[in-house]
Design a protein around this motif. Sequence first.
Motif, PDB file in Angstrom:
ATOM      1  N   ARG A 189     -10.315  -6.835  -8.817  1.00  0.00           N
ATOM      2  CA  ARG A 189      -9.025  -6.396  -8.285  1.00  0.00           C
ATOM      3  C   ARG A 189      -8.030  -7.539  -8.409  1.00  0.00           C
ATOM      4  NH1 ARG A 189      -8.177  -2.479  -4.750  1.00  0.00           N
ATOM      5  NH2 ARG A 189     -10.323  -2.537  -3.969  1.00  0.00           N
ATOM      6  N   TRP A 200      -8.046 -12.963  -9.131  1.00  0.00           N
ATOM      7  CA  TRP A 200      -8.767 -11.700  -9.053  1.00  0.00           C
ATOM      8  C   TRP A 200      -9.841 -11.784  -7.973  1.00  0.00           C
ATOM      9  CZ3 TRP A 200      -7.140  -8.052 -12.734  1.00  0.00           C
ATOM     10  CH2 TRP A 200      -6.401  -8.567 -13.813  1.00  0.00           C
ATOM     11  N   PRO A 203     -14.401  -6.661  -5.968  1.00  0.00           N
ATOM     12  CA  PRO A 203     -14.234  -5.735  -4.838  1.00  0.00           C
ATOM     13  C   PRO A 203     -15.528  -5.504  -4.061  1.00  0.00           C
ATOM     14  CG  PRO A 203     -14.278  -4.531  -6.905  1.00  0.00           C
ATOM     15  CD  PRO A 203     -14.251  -5.982  -7.263  1.00  0.00           C
ATOM     16  N   GLU A 222      -0.522  -5.671  -8.478  1.00  0.00           N
ATOM     17  CA  GLU A 222      -1.305  -6.287  -7.410  1.00  0.00           C
ATOM     18  C   GLU A 222      -1.982  -5.203  -6.576  1.00  0.00           C
ATOM     19  OE1 GLU A 222       1.622  -7.402  -8.309  1.00  0.00           O
ATOM     20  OE2 GLU A 222       1.748  -9.575  -8.160  1.00  0.00           O
ATOM     21  N   GLY A 223      -3.266  -5.398  -6.314  1.00  0.00           N
ATOM     22  CA  GLY A 223      -4.032  -4.420  -5.562  1.00  0.00           C
ATOM     23  C   GLY A 223      -4.757  -3.425  -6.436  1.00  0.00           C
ATOM     24  N   GLU A 224      -4.368  -3.310  -7.705  1.00  0.00           N
ATOM     25  CA  GLU A 224      -5.053  -2.403  -8.618  1.00  0.00           C
ATOM     26  C   GLU A 224      -6.279  -3.088  -9.223  1.00  0.00           C
ATOM     27  OE1 GLU A 224      -1.651   0.680 -10.207  1.00  0.00           O
ATOM     28  OE2 GLU A 224      -2.132  -1.062 -11.454  1.00  0.00           O
ATOM     29  N   CYS A 225      -7.147  -2.270  -9.817  1.00  0.00           N
ATOM     30  CA  CYS A 225      -8.416  -2.781 -10.332  1.00  0.00           C
ATOM     31  C   CYS A 225      -8.493  -2.690 -11.847  1.00  0.00           C
ATOM     32  CB  CYS A 225      -9.579  -2.008  -9.716  1.00  0.00           C
ATOM     33  SG  CYS A 225      -9.808  -2.310  -7.951  1.00  0.00           S
ATOM     34  N   ARG A 245      -7.498  -1.296 -17.138  1.00  0.00           N
ATOM     35  CA  ARG A 245      -7.146  -0.851 -15.786  1.00  0.00           C
ATOM     36  C   ARG A 245      -7.917   0.417 -15.441  1.00  0.00           C
ATOM     37  NH1 ARG A 245      -1.068   0.834 -14.801  1.00  0.00           N
ATOM     38  NH2 ARG A 245      -1.821   2.648 -15.942  1.00  0.00           N
ATOM     39  N   ASP A 248     -10.158   2.312  -8.274  1.00  0.00           N
ATOM     40  CA  ASP A 248     -10.992   1.519  -7.371  1.00  0.00           C
ATOM     41  C   ASP A 248     -12.459   1.940  -7.473  1.00  0.00           C
ATOM     42  OD1 ASP A 248      -8.506   0.649  -6.631  1.00  0.00           O
ATOM     43  OD2 ASP A 248      -8.786   0.966  -4.481  1.00  0.00           O
ATOM     44  N   ALA A 251     -14.094   0.452 -10.571  1.00  0.00           N
ATOM     45  CA  ALA A 251     -14.262  -0.998 -10.435  1.00  0.00           C
ATOM     46  C   ALA A 251     -15.402  -1.337  -9.478  1.00  0.00           C
ATOM     47  CB  ALA A 251     -12.963  -1.638  -9.949  1.00  0.00           C
ATOM     48  N   TYR A 252     -15.474  -0.627  -8.351  1.00  0.00           N
ATOM     49  CA  TYR A 252     -16.566  -0.863  -7.395  1.00  0.00           C
ATOM     50  C   TYR A 252     -17.923  -0.570  -8.037  1.00  0.00           C
ATOM     51  CZ  TYR A 252     -14.022  -1.816  -3.056  1.00  0.00           C
ATOM     52  OH  TYR A 252     -13.259  -2.406  -2.076  1.00  0.00           O
TER      53      TYR A 252
END
Length: 380
Positions: A189, A200, A203, A222-225, A245, A248, A251-252
Amino acid sequence: MSKRKKHERSPRPPSRSGDPRRRSFAEKVVDSPYWPAMFAVIDAEARGDAKAALEIVHRAGNQLDGEQFWHPLRIERLEQMWMLGATMPRWAHSRWIVSQAMQGTQPRNKWRMSKAIQVAMEVRGGPDPLRDREDDRIQIMDRDWVYRQTFLYELGGLEAFLRHNASGDLIAGADRIWEWARASMRGVRLLEREPRHLLWEDPETGEQVRTINIGAGMLVEEGECAIGRIVPLESGAMFETAPLRVSDEVAYAVADEPDRWTEVLREACAQGPGEIWIRRGLRDYGLLTDIPHALVNLAMDAGLHAFHHPDDEELAELFTHPADYPACLAAWLVRPASIRALRAGLPPEGRAALLGFADFVREPAASLIRDLVDHHEEAA
């Protein structure tokens, strides 16, 4: 009757692509000066001799049957390696090696290419219904982010190139390239952007990592993954190419199980087709920048607009993150056409403006700025 029809068929099977012009063009390459020139350029690149490779390219020319032969990004890489020379950071040499490995011309890579194409098609949900089979394969090999990652890393294309093709001199100039070959996929993230670095966070674990800023966060807020491979440098870390990109959830999942990243992407693409930009543009795998070519132009236009109209309230719409501008400027400066134009002429006010950016942009743009200013001041 059936036998007679069988013997009446053309001895050459029809092109699977449905486009006989592509097959005839390939045949013309074999019978043209480009065929030996192509392998001579490959050998020169593997030796780390960009100048020799460019000389071969220029002698061979760039038109065959009205079509461009050499990939423009390949020529750009060679010109950058030659023109910027000793100012090139070692990570740029590593990226040059990665780009050579991606060419995949060695016979041993045939199975890798086929398997990587299959994986890329599976991730996006099957063949492109709007393209014939052969054209679809070519588009995947040239543009698909999943294909690139799978070919180089999961299937060992980069490591095979290092072991069997790259010269000792080429490898000696690189930055921890053997560790790059074994880098795993990561989910991260974006926390913070600065002119020279991006921060970065994993997450899943909360671990933070700082990468150099050559535009990897240009398409991420900012805040995006995102997912990508963060590779080590002698002093720091970077993405081996621009990350992708993602949501979430993706990415998790990738942070939790890196080896399942293609499965995670396939499931995400099935649920929301078009949500993940796995098809990148023709010139989006740059040697010295992670910013897509077209976005560099937009950013430069925004910067020039701001320079001439500093009080314009619409500037925020032209350029969202000022911290990204040095990376955009650096990407524009190190283009061969920009280098040639700036070396030919740079007015005094331009020198002062450029020099003000020297402490914000990364190498090799910082050294290029100083060299340009020194050159023109000595000439004056």
